[in-house]
Design an enzyme around this catalytic site. Structure first.
Site, PDB file in Angstrom:
ATOM      1  N   MET A   6      38.192  48.510  42.490  1.00 41.08           N
ATOM      2  CA  MET A   6      38.778  46.609  42.229  1.00 41.08           C
ATOM      3  C   MET A   6      39.152  46.244  43.446  1.00 41.08           C
ATOM      4  SD  MET A   6      37.070  45.152  40.241  1.00 41.08           S
ATOM      5  CE  MET A   6      37.085  43.055  39.561  1.00 41.08           C
ATOM      6  N   GLU A   7      40.031  46.798  43.703  1.00 41.29           N
ATOM      7  CA  GLU A   7      41.120  45.721  45.178  1.00 41.29           C
ATOM      8  C   GLU A   7      39.768  46.054  45.950  1.00 41.29           C
ATOM      9  OE1 GLU A   7      43.546  43.349  45.197  1.00 41.29           O
ATOM     10  OE2 GLU A   7      43.858  43.559  43.461  1.00 41.29           O
ATOM     11  N   SER A   8      39.505  47.154  46.808  1.00 40.25           N
ATOM     12  CA  SER A   8      38.790  46.570  48.354  1.00 40.25           C
ATOM     13  C   SER A   8      38.012  47.883  48.218  1.00 40.25           C
ATOM     14  CB  SER A   8      40.195  47.688  49.030  1.00 40.25           C
ATOM     15  OG  SER A   8      40.592  49.542  48.509  1.00 40.25           O
ATOM     16  N   TYR A  35      38.514  40.201  36.340  1.00 41.41           N
ATOM     17  CA  TYR A  35      39.111  41.029  37.128  1.00 41.41           C
ATOM     18  C   TYR A  35      40.474  41.762  36.055  1.00 41.41           C
ATOM     19  CZ  TYR A  35      42.828  42.861  40.153  1.00 41.41           C
ATOM     20  OH  TYR A  35      43.985  43.577  40.585  1.00 41.41           O
ATOM     21  N   VAL A  40      42.552  50.152  40.176  1.00 41.13           N
ATOM     22  CA  VAL A  40      43.078  49.029  40.833  1.00 41.13           C
ATOM     23  C   VAL A  40      42.635  48.845  41.912  1.00 41.13           C
ATOM     24  CG1 VAL A  40      44.555  47.360  41.445  1.00 41.13           C
ATOM     25  CG2 VAL A  40      45.001  48.527  39.128  1.00 41.13           C
TER      26      VAL A  40
END
Length: 344
Positions: free
Chosen positions: A218-220, A305, A215
């Site tokens: 993928m997020e930052s 996502y 996660v």
């Protein structure tokens, strides 16, 4: 390998096309015979519910079936695959076959091999099909043993689940689980520190560190100073409302941000009964959107996502933490239905 090479085996076949039809009839007949013997009333009950409206009102979620007996998982997987009494949903069929296969079910392993070999609602993949047939054959499945002969030499691949292409079935939006780019989690000292924090803190939240890292990547992309156009901030990209909700005072403090993101991820997994795709969809689009659509919302961003993180993580279920939150109505209603269906 010839596209119809699998279909040269049975003596009953006088042409490649007829042979493929033979296999399809064989699979369908085997399924219908079992479903009629085991649960004739369940088909009519599910049909009545599906005609009444919502797909999800009449069909359990994958999460609610994760702890069910293997035979129950196989029954529901076959019903989703063929659309018997409920709207067809190949995505759920694959996920349920995967759960049963992970428990050692040769029938589920064979079904996955057949689906990948023929592109039945999933991307056609000869190497993946052979991997699943190999597992079933090792358990004595005679059909799988014969089918493996037809493959000859194919690229060796470990048996894994790749989700369906869009449009494979009705109901919930299908997510194509394509290969996600590899991420070097420890390419810099900064990343190594973040990985160390995650591996240290994730057990406190009863989370798999690999899911948190997937996660986070993928997020930052491991940037503690990242800010999105929607003002999501820090490593786990917390919007101000979510940061406040989980007690994060400084979203750009990497440790605080990780703790807030893990607390939210734990909450979502508990809310959606351990269903990883639903929890991820909630993290990206909000849990209310998931409930409103009864599954992964039809937003291209959310679908991509979920697809990329599931492919990177490699699992569709994570043990939920009890007592964090009452399960979503999607999960509790489906669980009650499964329990009722399991009674003689």
């Amino acid at each position: 390998m010839n596209a119809h090479r699998l279909c040269r085996l049975p003596a009953q076949c006088w042409s490649l096309t007829e042979c493929c039809r033979y296999h399809a009839r064989m699979n369908r007949s085997r399924y219908l015979a079992k479903s009629r013997l085991r649960r004739p009333r369940a088909l009519f009950a599910a049909l009545a519910i599906s005609l009444a409206g919502s797909v999800h009102a009449g069909a359990p979620s994958v999460a609610s079936l994760s702890g069910a007996p293997t035979s129950t998982q196989l029954q529901w997987a076959a019903r989703f695959e063929h659309g018997e009494g409920i709207p067809r949903d190949v995505g759920r069929a694959v996920q349920l076959y995967c759960l049963a296969a992970s428990r050692g079910s040769s029938e589920a392993q064979y079904q996955l091999g057949w689906m990948y070999a023929n592109g039945r609602g999933v991307p056609r993949d000869d190497a993946l099909a052979a991997a699943w047939f190999r597992k079933a054959a090792a358990k004595g499945d005679a059909i799988s043993q014969r089918l493996l002969i037809a493959f000859g030499k194919v690229k060796m691949k470990s048996a894994s689940c790749v989700g369906p292409t869009r449009g494979a079935g009705a109901g919930v939006v299908q997510v194509a689980y394509r290969a996600a780019p590899r991420v070097d989690f420890e390419s810099t000292p900064e990343r190594r520190q973040i990985v160390a924090w995650v591996r240290e803190m994730a057990p406190e939240y009863q989370l798999d560190p690999d899911l948190v890292l997937a996660v986070l990547a993928m997020e930052s992309g491991f940037s503690s100073s990242a800010v999105s156009p929607k003002n999501a901030q820090g490593l786990m990209q917390l919007i101000p409302e979510t940061a406040d909700r989980f007690g994060v005072q400084d979203a750009f403090d990497p440790v605080q941000n990780l703790r807030g993101g893990m607390a939210y991820l734990r909450w979502l997994l508990a809310f959606f009964g351990g269903d990883v795709p639903l929890a991820l969809a909630g993290y990206n689009a909000g849990e209310k959107a998931v409930e409103r659509y009864g599954g992964v919302p039809p937003y291209p961003e959310t679908q991509a996502y979920v697809s990329r993180i599931v492919q990177r993580y490699g699992k569709i279920w994570h043990p939920p933490v009890a007592g964090v939150v009452e399960p979503s109505a999607l999960i509790s209603a489906a669980a009650a239905r499964v329990q009722a269906e399991s009674k003689p």
